[in-house]
Design a protein around this motif. Structure first.
Motif, mmCIF file in Angstrom:
data_model
loop_
_atom_site.group_PDB
_atom_site.id
_atom_site.type_symbol
_atom_site.label_atom_id
_atom_site.label_comp_id
_atom_site.label_asym_id
_atom_site.label_seq_id
_atom_site.Cartn_x
_atom_site.Cartn_y
_atom_site.Cartn_z
ATOM 1 N N TRP A 48 0.844 -1.197 0.000
ATOM 2 C CA TRP A 48 0.000 0.000 0.000
ATOM 3 C C TRP A 48 0.880 1.248 0.000
ATOM 4 C CZ3 TRP A 48 -1.334 4.612 1.894
ATOM 5 C CH2 TRP A 48 -2.632 5.075 1.722
ATOM 6 N N THR A 51 2.914 1.703 -3.265
ATOM 7 C CA THR A 51 2.045 2.168 -4.348
ATOM 8 C C THR A 51 1.696 3.637 -4.176
ATOM 9 O OG1 THR A 51 1.144 -0.053 -4.623
ATOM 10 C CG2 THR A 51 -0.153 1.762 -5.538
ATOM 11 N N ALA A 52 1.399 4.051 -2.956
ATOM 12 C CA ALA A 52 1.091 5.464 -2.700
ATOM 13 C C ALA A 52 2.283 6.345 -3.074
ATOM 14 C CB ALA A 52 0.709 5.668 -1.236
ATOM 15 N N ARG A 53 3.483 5.934 -2.691
ATOM 16 C CA ARG A 53 4.683 6.703 -3.042
ATOM 17 C C ARG A 53 4.869 6.758 -4.562
ATOM 18 N NH1 ARG A 53 6.893 3.390 1.011
ATOM 19 N NH2 ARG A 53 6.893 4.453 3.005
ATOM 20 N N PHE A 55 2.721 6.630 -6.942
ATOM 21 C CA PHE A 55 1.754 7.481 -7.623
ATOM 22 C C PHE A 55 1.639 8.874 -7.004
ATOM 23 C CE2 PHE A 55 0.561 3.258 -9.011
ATOM 24 C CZ PHE A 55 0.347 3.455 -10.366
ATOM 25 N N ARG A 57 0.711 9.788 -4.005
ATOM 26 C CA ARG A 57 -0.467 9.980 -3.154
ATOM 27 C C ARG A 57 -0.045 10.266 -1.715
ATOM 28 N NH1 ARG A 57 -3.600 5.191 -6.009
ATOM 29 N NH2 ARG A 57 -4.265 6.351 -7.838
ATOM 30 N N ALA A 58 -0.907 10.957 -1.015
ATOM 31 C CA ALA A 58 -0.637 11.297 0.384
ATOM 32 C C ALA A 58 -0.632 10.031 1.242
ATOM 33 C CB ALA A 58 -1.696 12.268 0.908
#
Length: 70
Positions: A48, A51-53, A55, A57-58
């Motif tokens: 998780w 993937t956030a990093r 893209f 994302r916060a």
């Protein structure tokens, strides 16, 4: 080591223990035992966060509670 709250509980529907990370939407895993669910959840948290990093994302700050059994 992550400092996100993890809630582990038995699911009759899934016939497995589920481990959810409320602060990371959609982040959860399952296992035959609470320990299996926790181990799988740690892998899910890594994915998780990666993937956030990737893209941009916060990423929420952890509230600091580590583990709860329900």
């Amino acid at each position: 080591m992550h400092k996100y709250e993890i809630i582990i509980y038995w699911s009759n529907d899934d016939q497995a223990f589920l481990a959810e990370v409320p602060e990371l939407p959609g982040c959860m895993a399952h296992g035959r035992t609470p320990d299996d669910a926790l181990s799988n959840c740690k892998d899910a948290m890594d994915l998780w966060l990666d993937t956030a990093r990737e893209f941009g994302r916060a990423i929420p700050e952890p509230k600091g509670r580590r583990l709860q059994y329900a």
